[in-house]
Design a protein around this motif. Structure first.
Motif, PDB file in Angstrom:
ATOM      1  N   PRO A  27       0.836  -1.205   0.000  1.00  0.00           N
ATOM      2  CA  PRO A  27       0.000   0.000   0.000  1.00  0.00           C
ATOM      3  C   PRO A  27       0.874   1.260   0.000  1.00  0.00           C
ATOM      4  O   PRO A  27       1.954   1.267   0.596  1.00  0.00           O
ATOM      5  N   PRO A  28       0.424   2.317  -0.651  1.00  0.00           N
ATOM      6  CA  PRO A  28       1.237   3.537  -0.779  1.00  0.00           C
ATOM      7  C   PRO A  28       1.749   4.098   0.548  1.00  0.00           C
ATOM      8  O   PRO A  28       2.871   4.585   0.617  1.00  0.00           O
ATOM      9  N   GLY A  54       7.245  -1.472  -9.366  1.00  0.00           N
ATOM     10  CA  GLY A  54       5.985  -0.730  -9.354  1.00  0.00           C
ATOM     11  C   GLY A  54       5.618  -0.355  -7.938  1.00  0.00           C
ATOM     12  O   GLY A  54       6.393   0.256  -7.225  1.00  0.00           O
ATOM     13  N   GLY A  55       4.461  -0.751  -7.507  1.00  0.00           N
ATOM     14  CA  GLY A  55       3.992  -0.467  -6.157  1.00  0.00           C
ATOM     15  C   GLY A  55       4.182  -1.629  -5.217  1.00  0.00           C
ATOM     16  O   GLY A  55       3.397  -1.819  -4.301  1.00  0.00           O
ATOM     17  N   LEU A  75       5.128  -8.639   3.830  1.00  0.00           N
ATOM     18  CA  LEU A  75       4.202  -7.707   4.469  1.00  0.00           C
ATOM     19  C   LEU A  75       4.550  -7.497   5.941  1.00  0.00           C
ATOM     20  O   LEU A  75       4.486  -6.375   6.458  1.00  0.00           O
ATOM     21  N   HIS A  76       4.952  -8.552   6.618  1.00  0.00           N
ATOM     22  CA  HIS A  76       5.338  -8.450   8.023  1.00  0.00           C
ATOM     23  C   HIS A  76       6.572  -7.562   8.180  1.00  0.00           C
ATOM     24  O   HIS A  76       6.620  -6.703   9.069  1.00  0.00           O
ATOM     25  N   ALA A  77       7.558  -7.737   7.318  1.00  0.00           N
ATOM     26  CA  ALA A  77       8.782  -6.925   7.396  1.00  0.00           C
ATOM     27  C   ALA A  77       8.499  -5.451   7.130  1.00  0.00           C
ATOM     28  O   ALA A  77       9.044  -4.571   7.811  1.00  0.00           O
ATOM     29  N   VAL A  78       7.648  -5.170   6.165  1.00  0.00           N
ATOM     30  CA  VAL A  78       7.305  -3.776   5.865  1.00  0.00           C
ATOM     31  C   VAL A  78       6.572  -3.150   7.045  1.00  0.00           C
ATOM     32  O   VAL A  78       6.875  -2.026   7.460  1.00  0.00           O
ATOM     33  N   TYR A  79       5.643  -3.866   7.628  1.00  0.00           N
ATOM     34  CA  TYR A  79       4.907  -3.350   8.778  1.00  0.00           C
ATOM     35  C   TYR A  79       5.837  -3.130   9.974  1.00  0.00           C
ATOM     36  O   TYR A  79       5.739  -2.116  10.674  1.00  0.00           O
TER      37      TYR A  79
END
Length: 101
Positions: A27-28, A54-55, A75-79
């Motif tokens: 997500p942006p 890309g995104g 996703l866990h690492a980004v969060y």
């Protein structure tokens, strides 16, 4: 949402396979944490290749790991990076207050 790209380019879900290419959409509002997250992920998966695409974050692996596991870990690492970044000043202030004389 993860897109699984099978060899040949058709979008199908792969079982545990020897070659996995996954693009995990980010997500942006989390995009600025992608670079730090990819660095952490390279420690967990040294045989994988991570790149911004890309995104999202593209993951390429020749190991037998499941695409769903890559999606979850990315996703866990980004969060985690978002939480780390947003709480850094608070943690630094707490440490300074506790160690000040």
């Amino acid at each position: 949402m993860a897109r699984i790209i099978a060899p040949g380019g058709d979008m199908t879900k792969l079982p545990d396979a020897t070659d996995v290419d996954v693009v995990v959409e980010i997500p942006p509002q989390f995009a600025k944490y992608a670079d730090a997250a990819m660095l952490r992920l390279q420690v967990l998966y040294p045989v994988c290749r991570f790149a911004k695409q890309g995104g999202g974050i593209s993951v390429s692996s020749s190991g037998g790991l499941a695409a769903d596991q890559f999606r979850k870990d990315v996703l866990h690492a980004v969060y985690r990076e978002k939480i780390y970044s947003e709480t850094l000043t608070m943690r630094q202030a707490l440490v300074a207050a506790v160690t000040a004389r």
